[in-house]
Design a protein around this motif. Structure first.
Motif, PDB file in Angstrom:
ATOM      1  N   ARG A 182     -13.848  17.512 -16.610  1.00  0.00           N
ATOM      2  CA  ARG A 182     -15.094  17.418 -17.333  1.00  0.00           C
ATOM      3  C   ARG A 182     -16.250  18.147 -16.649  1.00  0.00           C
ATOM      4  O   ARG A 182     -16.360  18.164 -15.424  1.00  0.00           O
ATOM      5  N   GLN A 183     -17.101  18.777 -17.470  1.00  0.00           N
ATOM      6  CA  GLN A 183     -18.380  19.292 -16.999  1.00  0.00           C
ATOM      7  C   GLN A 183     -19.252  18.093 -16.619  1.00  0.00           C
ATOM      8  O   GLN A 183     -19.173  17.028 -17.252  1.00  0.00           O
ATOM      9  N   LYS A 184     -20.077  18.247 -15.584  1.00  0.00           N
ATOM     10  CA  LYS A 184     -20.932  17.137 -15.153  1.00  0.00           C
ATOM     11  C   LYS A 184     -22.385  17.592 -15.087  1.00  0.00           C
ATOM     12  O   LYS A 184     -22.671  18.696 -14.632  1.00  0.00           O
ATOM     13  N   VAL A 185     -23.267  16.710 -15.544  1.00  0.00           N
ATOM     14  CA  VAL A 185     -24.685  17.024 -15.613  1.00  0.00           C
ATOM     15  C   VAL A 185     -25.494  15.824 -15.130  1.00  0.00           C
ATOM     16  O   VAL A 185     -25.324  14.708 -15.636  1.00  0.00           O
TER      17      VAL A 185
ATOM     18  N   TYR B  89     -18.522  13.175 -25.053  1.00  0.00           N
ATOM     19  CA  TYR B  89     -19.647  12.952 -24.149  1.00  0.00           C
ATOM     20  C   TYR B  89     -19.559  11.537 -23.589  1.00  0.00           C
ATOM     21  O   TYR B  89     -19.403  10.569 -24.350  1.00  0.00           O
TER      22      TYR B  89
ATOM     23  N   THR C 152     -18.106  16.432 -21.422  1.00  0.00           N
ATOM     24  CA  THR C 152     -19.217  16.404 -20.469  1.00  0.00           C
ATOM     25  C   THR C 152     -19.568  14.979 -20.078  1.00  0.00           C
ATOM     26  O   THR C 152     -19.672  14.088 -20.931  1.00  0.00           O
TER      27      THR C 152
ATOM     28  N   GLY D 131     -18.134  19.190 -10.425  1.00  0.00           N
ATOM     29  CA  GLY D 131     -18.065  19.448 -11.859  1.00  0.00           C
ATOM     30  C   GLY D 131     -16.869  20.311 -12.222  1.00  0.00           C
ATOM     31  O   GLY D 131     -16.421  21.144 -11.427  1.00  0.00           O
TER      32      GLY D 131
ATOM     33  N   GLY E 278     -14.959  21.593 -18.170  1.00  0.00           N
ATOM     34  CA  GLY E 278     -15.295  20.945 -19.428  1.00  0.00           C
ATOM     35  C   GLY E 278     -14.332  21.241 -20.560  1.00  0.00           C
ATOM     36  O   GLY E 278     -14.544  20.803 -21.686  1.00  0.00           O
TER      37      GLY E 278
ATOM     38  N   VAL F 254     -18.602  24.009 -23.461  1.00  0.00           N
ATOM     39  CA  VAL F 254     -18.733  22.843 -22.596  1.00  0.00           C
ATOM     40  C   VAL F 254     -18.430  21.656 -23.499  1.00  0.00           C
ATOM     41  O   VAL F 254     -19.316  21.083 -24.121  1.00  0.00           O
TER      42      VAL F 254
END
Length: 426
Positions: free
Chosen positions: A309-312, A232, A151, A300, A303, A148
């Motif tokens: 992109r990975q999303k959190v 990030y 993010t 999401g 990544g 990942v």
């Protein structure tokens, strides 16, 4: 005389003893030689494990090369790196026994895979008596890594009036003793009865202050662990600076400038109210805020690139909603519209269905039995708060922590969990 000599058996014991000694020495020697060979294999297996993991670690030469090139298939840089890992972790004597080793490191669209195999011929000492000069050993190790790498973090910090509770039981007692028996430091800005200003003057720490400081600590961790400036990105949200317009509010837009995000986090303050009872105390609408954030975050990605992109969503809250919700409330309404309940997890399910992970830090809603409102409306579902907060979180991304003990450590741990690490698979 010749016949009598043939009948003489007095030397049999010595002959048998000599034969047995050969067998005994061979057996003992075999055990020694095989133990030595197994020890050599164990050392080589540890080196293989290290090489399989090290060659596909997030910050390894091969992974960085593949990500920067956007390439798939065999990764030459990783294979060379794996060989260096293997040699660096094996002593010269044991390494000399190796007759063959193979390294295979590949990447498909989502996963890096490494496989290390070795064969070795360990020399014997005692078994040479019977013509066996070496013992062959072999082993393998396999590692996988689903990185990942890029993010986006959507940090949502609950700054509603309930976050004005004293951070510890001693802070609560200090507030109660100086605030007319109330454990909450209501922020009535510019008013002589501003309990928030009172809390500061008497040295009482509030949970919102602890959370703001912990957020800055987590941002520091993100800054020191990233490999690329845009690896990030973060955006920062609260429920708003004033109760008159309590809703999801952007404090800092999505950015890879983590220094700016950290500075913004330091400005987060407790939501202010014009006076007690403003909006019927209905200022913590987590359901609406998360619904808005769901639409903001969208879907999401893997990544594996800056464009996908990975999303959190990173939620920090005491987990209790207090909102104007005449329909759909999970608990008994207070009056016609006031809904007090543990967080409604239905929106969390929708966020996760979009491929967005949710990291939840639950700042324990402390018992305030001295408060009559708490006893009547919150205490009946107090045991459900943590349950719902955990259900909101993605697997493995939930922490419960007292606001005064380890909030920064918990936020850092959650961040590091989001960043995948390699693991051995065989």
């Amino acid at each position: 005389m010749f016949i009598s000599m043939l009948k003489d058996r007095s030397g049999n014991f010595a002959m048998m003893a000599a034969l047995l000694m050969v067998v005994l020495c061979t057996t003992i020697g075999s055990a020694v030689d095989y133990t030595f060979a197994l020890n050599a294999r164990q050392k080589l297996q540890q080196s293989a494990d290290s090489a399989a993991v090290g060659a596909i670690a997030e910050q390894s030469v091969g992974v960085l090369a593949a990500l920067s090139k956007g390439s798939s298939g065999a990764i030459a840089e990783a294979e060379a790196d794996a060989q260096q890992w293997f040699r660096a972790n094996t002593d010269a004597q044991t390494l000399a026994y190796v007759t063959n080793f193979d390294f295979d490191v590949t990447r498909n669209s989502t996963t890096f895979t490494s496989r290390v195999e070795f064969h070795a011929s360990v020399p014997t000492t005692f078994l040479k008596i019977i013509g066996k000069n070496s013992i062959d050993v072999a082993g393998s190790a396999t590692g996988t890594y689903s990185p990942v790498t890029y993010t986006d973090f959507y940090l949502m910090l609950d700054n509603s009036p309930s976050m004005g509770l004293g951070a510890t039981t001693s802070d609560i007692s200090l507030l109660e003793a100086n605030n007319g028996g109330c454990a909450f430091a209501c922020h009535i800005a510019g008013n002589a009865n501003d309990a928030y200003a009172l809390a500061k003057s008497i040295g009482a720490t509030l949970r919102i202050q602890v959370v703001a400081s912990a957020t800055q600590s987590m941002i520091n961790t993100a800054k020191t662990t990233r490999r690329y400036n845009d690896q990030y990105r973060m955006a920062l949200y609260t429920l708003g600076p004033k109760a008159a317009n309590a809703r999801l509010t952007e404090v800092a837009a999505m950015s890879s400038n983590l220094d700016d995000i950290k500075t913004s986090a330091g400005t987060i303050d407790l939501m202010s109210i014009a006076g007690k009872g403003e909006n019927g105390y209905q200022q913590t609408d987590l359901l609406s805020a998360l619904t808005t954030l769901k639409d903001t975050a969208g879907t999401g990605g893997s990544g594996l690139s800056a464009a996908n992109r990975q999303k959190v969503v990173f939620l920090v809250s005491d987990g209790v909603e207090d909102a104007n919700r005449p329909t759909g409330c999970l608990k008994t309404l207070s009056g016609a519209t006031r809904c007090q309940q543990p967080i409604d997890t239905s929106v969390c399910t929708k966020i996760k269905a979009n491929g967005v992970r949710i990291a939840v830090l639950y700042t324990t809603y402390l018992d305030v039995d001295s408060d009559s409102w708490y006893r009547k409306w919150i205490k009946p579902f107090h045991s459900e708060i943590a349950t719902n907060m955990k259900a909101c979180a993605s697997d493995g991304l939930y922490f419960e922590v007292s606001p005064s003990s380890g909030v920064a450590d918990a936020m850092n741990a959650l961040f590091l969990k989001v960043v995948n690490m390699p693991r051995l698979t065989g």
